[in-house]
Design a protein around this motif. Structure first.
Motif, short mmCIF file in Angstrom:
data_model
loop_
_atom_site.label_atom_id
_atom_site.label_comp_id
_atom_site.label_asym_id
_atom_site.label_seq_id
_atom_site.Cartn_x
_atom_site.Cartn_y
_atom_site.Cartn_z
N MET A 1 0.81 -1.21 0.00
CA MET A 1 0.00 0.00 0.00
C MET A 1 0.85 1.26 0.00
N GLU A 2 2.01 1.20 0.64
CA GLU A 2 2.85 2.40 0.74
C GLU A 2 3.25 2.90 -0.65
N ILE A 3 3.61 1.99 -1.54
CA ILE A 3 4.00 2.37 -2.90
C ILE A 3 2.82 3.03 -3.61
N ILE A 4 1.65 2.44 -3.48
CA ILE A 4 0.44 2.98 -4.11
C ILE A 4 0.11 4.35 -3.51
N ASP A 5 0.22 4.44 -2.21
CA ASP A 5 -0.11 5.68 -1.50
C ASP A 5 0.85 6.81 -1.85
N ASN A 6 2.12 6.49 -2.08
CA ASN A 6 3.13 7.51 -2.33
C ASN A 6 3.25 7.93 -3.79
N ARG A 7 2.75 7.12 -4.73
CA ARG A 7 2.92 7.42 -6.14
C ARG A 7 2.23 8.71 -6.53
N ARG A 8 2.93 9.54 -7.29
CA ARG A 8 2.40 10.81 -7.79
C ARG A 8 2.78 10.94 -9.26
N SER A 9 2.04 11.76 -9.98
CA SER A 9 2.43 12.10 -11.35
C SER A 9 3.52 13.15 -11.27
N ILE A 10 4.68 12.80 -11.81
CA ILE A 10 5.86 13.67 -11.74
C ILE A 10 6.02 14.38 -13.08
N ARG A 11 6.19 15.70 -13.01
CA ARG A 11 6.36 16.50 -14.23
C ARG A 11 7.66 17.30 -14.23
N LYS A 12 8.55 16.95 -13.32
CA LYS A 12 9.87 17.59 -13.28
C LYS A 12 10.86 16.53 -12.79
N TYR A 13 11.90 16.28 -13.61
CA TYR A 13 12.85 15.21 -13.33
C TYR A 13 14.26 15.76 -13.18
N LYS A 14 15.06 15.02 -12.39
CA LYS A 14 16.49 15.34 -12.28
C LYS A 14 17.20 14.92 -13.57
N ASP A 15 18.30 15.57 -13.84
CA ASP A 15 19.10 15.24 -15.02
C ASP A 15 20.05 14.09 -14.67
N THR A 16 19.45 12.96 -14.31
CA THR A 16 20.20 11.78 -13.90
C THR A 16 19.76 10.60 -14.76
N PRO A 17 20.67 9.95 -15.46
CA PRO A 17 20.26 8.82 -16.29
C PRO A 17 19.73 7.65 -15.45
N VAL A 18 18.87 6.87 -16.08
CA VAL A 18 18.34 5.66 -15.47
C VAL A 18 19.10 4.48 -16.07
N SER A 19 19.58 3.59 -15.24
CA SER A 19 20.40 2.47 -15.72
C SER A 19 19.59 1.53 -16.62
N ASP A 20 20.29 0.90 -17.55
CA ASP A 20 19.66 -0.10 -18.42
C ASP A 20 19.05 -1.22 -17.59
N GLU A 21 19.73 -1.59 -16.51
CA GLU A 21 19.23 -2.66 -15.64
C GLU A 21 17.87 -2.28 -15.05
N LEU A 22 17.74 -1.03 -14.63
CA LEU A 22 16.48 -0.58 -14.05
C LEU A 22 15.38 -0.49 -15.12
N ILE A 23 15.74 -0.06 -16.31
CA ILE A 23 14.77 -0.02 -17.41
C ILE A 23 14.27 -1.43 -17.71
N GLN A 24 15.17 -2.40 -17.72
CA GLN A 24 14.78 -3.79 -17.96
C GLN A 24 13.87 -4.31 -16.85
N LYS A 25 14.10 -3.86 -15.64
CA LYS A 25 13.24 -4.25 -14.51
C LYS A 25 11.82 -3.73 -14.72
N LEU A 26 11.70 -2.51 -15.22
CA LEU A 26 10.37 -1.95 -15.50
C LEU A 26 9.66 -2.75 -16.58
N ILE A 27 10.40 -3.09 -17.63
CA ILE A 27 9.81 -3.88 -18.71
C ILE A 27 9.39 -5.25 -18.21
N ARG A 28 10.23 -5.85 -17.40
CA ARG A 28 9.89 -7.18 -16.86
C ARG A 28 8.62 -7.13 -16.02
N SER A 29 8.46 -6.07 -15.23
CA SER A 29 7.25 -5.96 -14.40
C SER A 29 6.00 -5.83 -15.28
#
Length: 178
Positions: A1-29
């Protein structure tokens, strides 16, 4: 529930790349989501090219904030997972085919899996859906028999929006009948 409760629509991001490993994790989910008759109608286009991101932003009613995200995940429903025998098939926002509704439903489930996985890994997302199929598909070479369900902007949040108001649970829950 905490993840669901904390999720927000984000419209401003840091200039930090996301690792390929993490992108693959999103696709796998997203890949693990349930679908009617196990059709798995979803396809994903990872967009990290700034020129293509800009074109997508333009056809998405010129939402410049999207460009702060390191990448977009374009999520596509493939009606061919259910309709295989029709050669010329054009679908868009006006299409009323029940099979299209099923593929959109199933793809939306996979997107929500991805969005919650992103939140669990410290990433922010926003589901963008303000575009026309006929304007967005050519930007990415998407065939006319595919339906873009959403463009998910993804990255490390550079804002912390307050929760949005929710309806009262008593107003949305019914027992046995409407």
């Amino acid at each position: 529930m905490e993840i669901i409760d904390n999720r927000r629509s984000i419209r401003k991001y840091k200039d930090t790349p996301v690792s390929d490993e993490l992108i693959q994790k999103l696709i796998r989910s997203a890949h693990l989501a349930p679908s009617g008759h196990n059709t798995q109608p979803w396809h994903f286009i990872i967009v990290n090219d700034n020129n293509i991101k800009e074109e997508i932003s333009k056809v998405s009613h010129n939402q410049k904030w999207m460009l702060t995200a390191p990448f977009f995940m374009v999520c596509i429903a493939d009606i061919r997972s259910r309709i295989k025998d029709s050669e010329d098939l054009y679908i868009d926002e006006e299409s009323s085919m029940f099979e299209l509704k099923k593929t959109i439903r199933d793809t939306a489930i996979s997107i929500q899996h991805m969005v919650l996985e992103a939140e669990d890994n410290g990433l922010g997302t926003c589901w963008v859906a303000w575009y026309k199929q006929s304007e967005l598909r050519p930007v990415l070479g998407i065939p006319n028999d595919k339906f873009v369900v959403g463009i998910i902007t993804v990255g490390y949040p550079d804002e912390n929006p307050n929760p949005r108001p929710r309806k009262n649970i008593d107003d949305i829950v019914h027992l046995n009948k409407w």
